[in-house]
Design a protein around this motif. Structure first.
Motif, PDB file in Angstrom:
ATOM      1  N   SER A 201      32.403 -46.396 -14.559  1.00  0.00           N
ATOM      2  CA  SER A 201      31.924 -47.570 -15.529  1.00  0.00           C
ATOM      3  C   SER A 201      30.381 -46.977 -15.374  1.00  0.00           C
ATOM      4  O   SER A 201      29.415 -46.775 -15.938  1.00  0.00           O
ATOM      5  N   GLN A 203      28.703 -45.485 -13.031  1.00  0.00           N
ATOM      6  CA  GLN A 203      27.874 -44.271 -13.290  1.00  0.00           C
ATOM      7  C   GLN A 203      27.017 -43.597 -14.467  1.00  0.00           C
ATOM      8  O   GLN A 203      26.326 -43.109 -15.194  1.00  0.00           O
ATOM      9  N   GLU A 204      27.828 -44.106 -16.142  1.00  0.00           N
ATOM     10  CA  GLU A 204      27.866 -43.916 -17.556  1.00  0.00           C
ATOM     11  C   GLU A 204      26.561 -45.154 -17.198  1.00  0.00           C
ATOM     12  O   GLU A 204      25.890 -44.161 -18.010  1.00  0.00           O
ATOM     13  N   GLU A 207      23.241 -43.791 -16.047  1.00  0.00           N
ATOM     14  CA  GLU A 207      22.650 -42.608 -16.052  1.00  0.00           C
ATOM     15  C   GLU A 207      22.592 -42.916 -17.940  1.00  0.00           C
ATOM     16  O   GLU A 207      20.900 -42.110 -18.715  1.00  0.00           O
ATOM     17  N   TYR A 208      22.838 -43.916 -19.063  1.00  0.00           N
ATOM     18  CA  TYR A 208      22.218 -44.484 -19.752  1.00  0.00           C
ATOM     19  C   TYR A 208      20.287 -45.079 -19.244  1.00  0.00           C
ATOM     20  O   TYR A 208      18.738 -44.432 -19.944  1.00  0.00           O
ATOM     21  N   VAL A 277      29.462 -50.088 -21.626  1.00  0.00           N
ATOM     22  CA  VAL A 277      30.204 -48.692 -21.390  1.00  0.00           C
ATOM     23  C   VAL A 277      31.096 -49.914 -21.264  1.00  0.00           C
ATOM     24  O   VAL A 277      32.235 -50.755 -20.392  1.00  0.00           O
TER      25      VAL A 277
END
Length: 296
Positions: A201, A203-204, A207-208, A277
């Protein structure tokens, strides 16, 4: 000589490279190291953080019961029961079923008896998944043959497939965090069992921050910071958690915290949470705004 060269060539393909110099000693050494693997840390199980060498004997059996769908478990029980009858009566394909049973229960029995170092749920025992589904297949085949009715067969197969499609979509891309309804799904397992133990998680999460963080912001990572560094915007400065004190006043700073082993309950508890996330009510990674507040 050509004969000697041929023997070496064969050994390289017939054995694992680590066994070439001393097959017997290397093999026994590997078994011993696997049983007592030199790994530090804790594992969350049934709401308790255990040391790796103090996990209860029920660890592997319980996780196997919680991380397969109810349908798979039901037909596994049916198939295993039918297989045991054939094995004890030595009827049907009992020799093959015996091989399946040994494939499954010898490793589980060894874990219960010797209590080796285990972490990341049962990922070290993925090789025992095939016999679980082989027995489930025996159960499904027997039930479908017993009723021999096409509409009934379609209902059963649909009932088995649809929940899996649902959870694959709902948990994407974190399908490996799946828990069945015996424990209340992923949301029920949250805070009691490991979910996103590989911090996928992150990565997400980064990215945020790539979208909202001001230029040259600092991102302190409590967990595997190499995951964050791989996907971070080029101007962001990624720091491991131990460098929290390196932050400079006046520079925008954030923290990404894994919820593994409920670490987020102790880390930066007074710092505001701005994003998380997760799936099904379970939080896998949390983003906190560090500046101006940096109180742990």
């Amino acid at each position: 000589s050509s004969s000697a060269a041929s023997d070496v060539y064969k050994r390289q393909y017939l054995t694992w490279p680590a066994l070439w110099d001393s097959p017997k000693d290397s093999f026994l050494g590997s078994i011993g190291k696997s049983i007592d693997f030199p790994m530090d840390g804790k594992v969350l199980f049934d709401g308790i953080s255990y040391e790796l060498n103090e996990l209860p004997r029920s660890f592997l059996p319980v996780l196997l019961c919680l991380q397969f769908s109810e349908g798979a478990l039901s037909f596994f029980i049916i198939g295993l029961s039918l297989a045991l009858v054939q094995i004890f009566k030595r009827s049907g394909e009992w020799e093959l079923l015996t091989c399946f049973a040994l494939w499954l229960f010898v490793p589980i029995g060894a874990v219960i008896i010797y209590q080796p170092t285990i972490y990341d749920n049962f990922r070290h025992f993925l090789f025992i998944i095939p016999p679980i589904f082989l027995f489930a297949g025996v159960g499904l085949q027997t039930v479908l043959k017993r009723f021999n009715n096409l509409p009934f067969s379609l209902v059963i197969i649909t009932a088995l497939i649809l929940p899996n499609i649902y959870w694959n979509i709902k948990l994407h891309p974190y399908q490996y965090t799946y828990y069945n309804e015996v424990v209340g799904g992923v949301g029920g397992a949250y805070r009691y069992y490991e979910t996103d133990y590989w911090a996928t998680s992150f990565q997400e999460a980064i990215e945020y921050l790539n979208e909202i963080a001001p230029a040259n912001s600092r991102v302190v990572v409590f967990g595997p910071d190499h995951i964050v560094a791989r996907y971070a915007r080029q101007d962001l400065v990624i720091l491991p958690g131990r460098k929290l004190d390196y932050l400079q006043p006046g520079v925008s700073a954030y923290a990404i915290v894994t919820t593994r082993r409920n670490r987020d309950l102790d880390l930066l508890s007074a710092t505001p949470e701005i994003f998380w996330v997760g799936r099904d009510g379970a939080k896998f990674a949390i983003i906190k705004q560090l500046y101006p507040s940096q109180s742990p």
